[in-house]
Design a protein around this motif. Structure first.
Motif, PDB file in Angstrom:
ATOM      1  N   LEU A 194       0.813  -1.221   0.000  1.00  0.00           N
ATOM      2  CA  LEU A 194       0.000   0.000   0.000  1.00  0.00           C
ATOM      3  C   LEU A 194       0.842   1.265   0.000  1.00  0.00           C
ATOM      4  O   LEU A 194       0.494   2.261  -0.645  1.00  0.00           O
ATOM      5  CB  LEU A 194      -0.924   0.016   1.225  1.00  0.00           C
ATOM      6  N   GLN A 195       1.934   1.222   0.687  1.00  0.00           N
ATOM      7  CA  GLN A 195       2.711   2.449   0.914  1.00  0.00           C
ATOM      8  C   GLN A 195       3.737   2.732  -0.185  1.00  0.00           C
ATOM      9  O   GLN A 195       4.011   3.899  -0.488  1.00  0.00           O
ATOM     10  CB  GLN A 195       3.421   2.358   2.268  1.00  0.00           C
ATOM     11  N   GLU A 196       4.291   1.707  -0.787  1.00  0.00           N
ATOM     12  CA  GLU A 196       5.441   1.912  -1.679  1.00  0.00           C
ATOM     13  C   GLU A 196       5.204   1.466  -3.124  1.00  0.00           C
ATOM     14  O   GLU A 196       6.051   1.740  -3.981  1.00  0.00           O
ATOM     15  CB  GLU A 196       6.665   1.157  -1.126  1.00  0.00           C
ATOM     16  N   HIS A 197       4.083   0.801  -3.405  1.00  0.00           N
ATOM     17  CA  HIS A 197       3.888   0.251  -4.737  1.00  0.00           C
ATOM     18  C   HIS A 197       2.586   0.743  -5.350  1.00  0.00           C
ATOM     19  O   HIS A 197       1.683   1.209  -4.640  1.00  0.00           O
ATOM     20  CB  HIS A 197       3.916  -1.281  -4.679  1.00  0.00           C
ATOM     21  N   ARG A 198       2.496   0.636  -6.664  1.00  0.00           N
ATOM     22  CA  ARG A 198       1.313   1.103  -7.389  1.00  0.00           C
ATOM     23  C   ARG A 198       0.298  -0.025  -7.514  1.00  0.00           C
ATOM     24  O   ARG A 198       0.591  -1.084  -8.064  1.00  0.00           O
ATOM     25  CB  ARG A 198       1.689   1.607  -8.787  1.00  0.00           C
ATOM     26  N   LEU A 199      -0.906   0.238  -7.017  1.00  0.00           N
ATOM     27  CA  LEU A 199      -1.997  -0.726  -7.147  1.00  0.00           C
ATOM     28  C   LEU A 199      -2.780  -0.441  -8.422  1.00  0.00           C
ATOM     29  O   LEU A 199      -3.103   0.716  -8.716  1.00  0.00           O
ATOM     30  CB  LEU A 199      -2.942  -0.661  -5.949  1.00  0.00           C
ATOM     31  N   LEU A 200      -3.066  -1.490  -9.169  1.00  0.00           N
ATOM     32  CA  LEU A 200      -3.901  -1.389 -10.360  1.00  0.00           C
ATOM     33  C   LEU A 200      -5.329  -1.724  -9.943  1.00  0.00           C
ATOM     34  O   LEU A 200      -5.598  -2.818  -9.449  1.00  0.00           O
ATOM     35  CB  LEU A 200      -3.405  -2.341 -11.441  1.00  0.00           C
ATOM     36  N   ILE A 201      -6.237  -0.780 -10.159  1.00  0.00           N
ATOM     37  CA  ILE A 201      -7.589  -0.886  -9.598  1.00  0.00           C
ATOM     38  C   ILE A 201      -8.609  -0.854 -10.738  1.00  0.00           C
ATOM     39  O   ILE A 201      -8.597   0.059 -11.577  1.00  0.00           O
ATOM     40  CB  ILE A 201      -7.864   0.256  -8.607  1.00  0.00           C
ATOM     41  N   VAL A 202      -9.494  -1.842 -10.761  1.00  0.00           N
ATOM     42  CA  VAL A 202     -10.525  -1.900 -11.797  1.00  0.00           C
ATOM     43  C   VAL A 202     -11.801  -1.238 -11.282  1.00  0.00           C
ATOM     44  O   VAL A 202     -12.167  -1.384 -10.111  1.00  0.00           O
ATOM     45  CB  VAL A 202     -10.794  -3.359 -12.230  1.00  0.00           C
ATOM     46  N   GLU A 203     -12.462  -0.513 -12.161  1.00  0.00           N
ATOM     47  CA  GLU A 203     -13.697   0.191 -11.791  1.00  0.00           C
ATOM     48  C   GLU A 203     -14.807  -0.165 -12.777  1.00  0.00           C
ATOM     49  O   GLU A 203     -15.421   0.688 -13.377  1.00  0.00           O
ATOM     50  CB  GLU A 203     -13.465   1.702 -11.804  1.00  0.00           C
ATOM     51  N   THR A 211     -12.103  -6.664  -5.216  1.00  0.00           N
ATOM     52  CA  THR A 211     -11.564  -5.388  -4.762  1.00  0.00           C
ATOM     53  C   THR A 211     -10.368  -5.599  -3.845  1.00  0.00           C
ATOM     54  O   THR A 211     -10.239  -6.629  -3.165  1.00  0.00           O
ATOM     55  CB  THR A 211     -12.623  -4.582  -3.989  1.00  0.00           C
ATOM     56  N   TRP A 212      -9.514  -4.583  -3.822  1.00  0.00           N
ATOM     57  CA  TRP A 212      -8.368  -4.625  -2.917  1.00  0.00           C
ATOM     58  C   TRP A 212      -8.821  -4.603  -1.461  1.00  0.00           C
ATOM     59  O   TRP A 212      -8.205  -5.246  -0.600  1.00  0.00           O
ATOM     60  CB  TRP A 212      -7.439  -3.453  -3.206  1.00  0.00           C
ATOM     61  N   ALA A 213      -9.886  -3.885  -1.154  1.00  0.00           N
ATOM     62  CA  ALA A 213     -10.386  -3.853   0.222  1.00  0.00           C
ATOM     63  C   ALA A 213     -10.772  -5.255   0.681  1.00  0.00           C
ATOM     64  O   ALA A 213     -10.465  -5.672   1.811  1.00  0.00           O
ATOM     65  CB  ALA A 213     -11.581  -2.909   0.324  1.00  0.00           C
ATOM     66  N   ARG A 231      -6.060   3.506 -12.175  1.00  0.00           N
ATOM     67  CA  ARG A 231      -7.446   3.032 -12.208  1.00  0.00           C
ATOM     68  C   ARG A 231      -7.949   2.967 -13.649  1.00  0.00           C
ATOM     69  O   ARG A 231      -7.622   3.816 -14.473  1.00  0.00           O
ATOM     70  CB  ARG A 231      -8.349   3.961 -11.392  1.00  0.00           C
ATOM     71  N   THR A 232      -8.762   1.947 -13.940  1.00  0.00           N
ATOM     72  CA  THR A 232      -9.363   1.812 -15.260  1.00  0.00           C
ATOM     73  C   THR A 232     -10.683   1.061 -15.126  1.00  0.00           C
ATOM     74  O   THR A 232     -10.873   0.307 -14.173  1.00  0.00           O
ATOM     75  CB  THR A 232      -8.426   1.054 -16.230  1.00  0.00           C
ATOM     76  N   ASN A 233     -11.582   1.295 -16.088  1.00  0.00           N
ATOM     77  CA  ASN A 233     -12.847   0.540 -16.084  1.00  0.00           C
ATOM     78  C   ASN A 233     -12.766  -0.702 -16.956  1.00  0.00           C
ATOM     79  O   ASN A 233     -13.765  -1.376 -17.168  1.00  0.00           O
ATOM     80  CB  ASN A 233     -13.998   1.436 -16.540  1.00  0.00           C
ATOM     81  N   SER A 234     -11.573  -1.013 -17.474  1.00  0.00           N
ATOM     82  CA  SER A 234     -11.382  -2.189 -18.328  1.00  0.00           C
ATOM     83  C   SER A 234     -10.455  -3.179 -17.625  1.00  0.00           C
ATOM     84  O   SER A 234      -9.277  -2.890 -17.415  1.00  0.00           O
ATOM     85  CB  SER A 234     -10.781  -1.781 -19.674  1.00  0.00           C
ATOM     86  N   TYR A 235     -10.995  -4.353 -17.287  1.00  0.00           N
ATOM     87  CA  TYR A 235     -10.153  -5.356 -16.642  1.00  0.00           C
ATOM     88  C   TYR A 235      -9.096  -5.884 -17.605  1.00  0.00           C
ATOM     89  O   TYR A 235      -7.968  -6.215 -17.200  1.00  0.00           O
ATOM     90  CB  TYR A 235     -11.014  -6.510 -16.120  1.00  0.00           C
ATOM     91  N   LEU A 237      -7.521  -4.107 -19.899  1.00  0.00           N
ATOM     92  CA  LEU A 237      -6.447  -3.120 -19.871  1.00  0.00           C
ATOM     93  C   LEU A 237      -5.660  -3.205 -18.571  1.00  0.00           C
ATOM     94  O   LEU A 237      -4.432  -3.033 -18.555  1.00  0.00           O
ATOM     95  CB  LEU A 237      -7.030  -1.714 -20.047  1.00  0.00           C
ATOM     96  N   LEU A 238      -6.363  -3.496 -17.470  1.00  0.00           N
ATOM     97  CA  LEU A 238      -5.695  -3.625 -16.176  1.00  0.00           C
ATOM     98  C   LEU A 238      -4.654  -4.746 -16.217  1.00  0.00           C
ATOM     99  O   LEU A 238      -3.508  -4.565 -15.778  1.00  0.00           O
ATOM    100  CB  LEU A 238      -6.737  -3.925 -15.095  1.00  0.00           C
ATOM    101  N   MET A 239      -5.025  -5.908 -16.771  1.00  0.00           N
ATOM    102  CA  MET A 239      -4.088  -7.024 -16.827  1.00  0.00           C
ATOM    103  C   MET A 239      -2.954  -6.757 -17.809  1.00  0.00           C
ATOM    104  O   MET A 239      -1.814  -7.164 -17.578  1.00  0.00           O
ATOM    105  CB  MET A 239      -4.819  -8.309 -17.196  1.00  0.00           C
ATOM    106  N   GLN A 240      -3.252  -6.072 -18.899  1.00  0.00           N
ATOM    107  CA  GLN A 240      -2.178  -5.694 -19.816  1.00  0.00           C
ATOM    108  C   GLN A 240      -1.195  -4.747 -19.133  1.00  0.00           C
ATOM    109  O   GLN A 240       0.018  -4.844 -19.341  1.00  0.00           O
ATOM    110  CB  GLN A 240      -2.773  -5.035 -21.066  1.00  0.00           C
ATOM    111  N   SER A 241      -1.724  -3.848 -18.300  1.00  0.00           N
ATOM    112  CA  SER A 241      -0.852  -2.926 -17.562  1.00  0.00           C
ATOM    113  C   SER A 241       0.041  -3.687 -16.586  1.00  0.00           C
ATOM    114  O   SER A 241       1.210  -3.342 -16.406  1.00  0.00           O
ATOM    115  CB  SER A 241      -1.697  -1.891 -16.806  1.00  0.00           C
ATOM    116  N   ALA A 242      -0.517  -4.733 -15.973  1.00  0.00           N
ATOM    117  CA  ALA A 242       0.288  -5.546 -15.062  1.00  0.00           C
ATOM    118  C   ALA A 242       1.410  -6.251 -15.822  1.00  0.00           C
ATOM    119  O   ALA A 242       2.571  -6.258 -15.377  1.00  0.00           O
ATOM    120  CB  ALA A 242      -0.594  -6.562 -14.342  1.00  0.00           C
ATOM    121  N   VAL A 243       1.093  -6.835 -16.961  1.00  0.00           N
ATOM    122  CA  VAL A 243       2.104  -7.523 -17.767  1.00  0.00           C
ATOM    123  C   VAL A 243       3.183  -6.548 -18.230  1.00  0.00           C
ATOM    124  O   VAL A 243       4.368  -6.898 -18.309  1.00  0.00           O
ATOM    125  CB  VAL A 243       1.449  -8.233 -18.971  1.00  0.00           C
TER     126      VAL A 243
END
Length: 312
Positions: A194-203, A211-213, A231-235, A237-243
């Motif tokens: 949470l403090q040091e890394h970027r979370l990829l969040i789907v909306e 959800t991360w919560a 944050r993105t509304n496309s899952y 795109l979210l997984m492509q961002s992770a890759v």
């Protein structure tokens, strides 16, 4: 130069003629064909003009076939029966070779597209078509043979569909690319994430059950708004961002098996969360599935069982 047989009669007149000859009634033929009586009468007159002879006797009390009409009626009925049989056979063969699958863009691109080459090697004669939609509710059940969608266990099945879980049980894990960890360093624990890394969040429509919560709660850690997020509304795109090394994402372990095995993604932390939803095969009710559907269904379930048993 045209090879059309100029001796053929006007083909659109043959069905009205067959119906009138069978019923010996313009009115009943028109009702059967959903045409007006005058339209049927015009078609018969056109056919008689083309053949240069009458096909019906017109009486005050009705109609009857002329001798030429009798012979022509028998010929047309025979030809129509043969055409009907051949058409049914072609449709049957077509149904045996065609398979239409419906799924989300994410499942289609990350999971299904990697499986299909193996299935096509086993059944090269089958024609496969894929429809992409974020939800089975956006499609009519008549549009596809089998669907592959995630579905919450506590919700009823979508109307008209029978659900079969693809995997026995599913776990949600957090993943990132090896390149991300090489740049940012290892993640020590959920709070460090949470403090040091970027979370990829789907909306999108997953936001209420992936959800991360929920993940933090399931692994016994406190959650607060992350220091860094994308944050993105496309899952998809979210997984492509992770890759591509943009951050850490949540995903279904079963769905990501190939990405994990190939090293395109890796576990960011060891903790898992039981998924509230599962990937389901969705098959329309009240439809006798053709061989192509039965083959794919059996193959997919066997493949998924073996893959989950052996792991990435």
């Amino acid at each position: 130069m045209s090879h059309r047989n100029v001796d053929l009669p006007p083909l659109n007149c043959l069905q009205p003629f067959e119906a009138v000859a069978r019923h010996l009634s313009f009115t009943r033929a028109a009702q059967e064909l959903n045409l007006t009586q005058s339209a049927v009468s015009r078609q018969i007159k056109r056919l008689e003009k083309n053949l240069a002879r009458p096909l019906f006797h017109r009486h005050n009390l009705g109609i009857s076939l002329t001798p030429a009409g009798e012979r022509y009626f028998r010929t047309i009925q025979r030809l129509l029966r043969e055409l009907d049989r051949e058409s049914a056979e072609l449709r049957r063969r077509g149904a045996e070779r065609q398979l239409t699958l419906a799924s989300t863009p994410t499942i289609s691109s990350i999971w299904l597209a990697r499986l299909l080459p193996e299935f096509q090697r086993l059944y090269p004669e089958l024609d496969i078509r894929i429809l992409c939609s974020e939800s089975p509710l956006h499609l009519d059940v008549s549009e596809y043979d089998l669907g592959l969608f995630y579905h919450l266990d506590e919700l009823p099945a979508p109307l008209g569909l029978e659900l079969t879980p693809v995997f026995a049980g599913e776990q949600v894990i957090c993943v990132c690319s090896p390149d991300y960890l090489s740049r940012k360093g290892p993640i020590r624990d959920p709070q460090h994430l949470l403090q040091e890394h970027r979370l990829l969040i789907v909306e999108d429509h997953y936001h209420d059950w992936l959800t991360w919560a929920d993940w933090f709660s399931a692994v016994g850690a406190l959650y607060h708004a992350p220091q860094y997020a994308l944050r993105t509304n496309s899952y998809r795109l979210l997984m492509q961002s992770a890759v591509m090394g943009q951050g850490v994402a949540l995903g279904w372990e079963s769905l990501l098996q190939d990405e994990l095995a190939a090293g395109r993604l890796q576990r960011a932390l060891p903790q898992r969360m039981p998924s509230r939803g599962r990937l389901n095969l969705m098959q329309p009710h009240h439809r006798n599935p053709p061989p192509a559907v039965r083959r794919f269904r059996q193959w997919l379930l066997e493949h998924a069982h073996l893959a989950q048993k052996t792991g990435p």
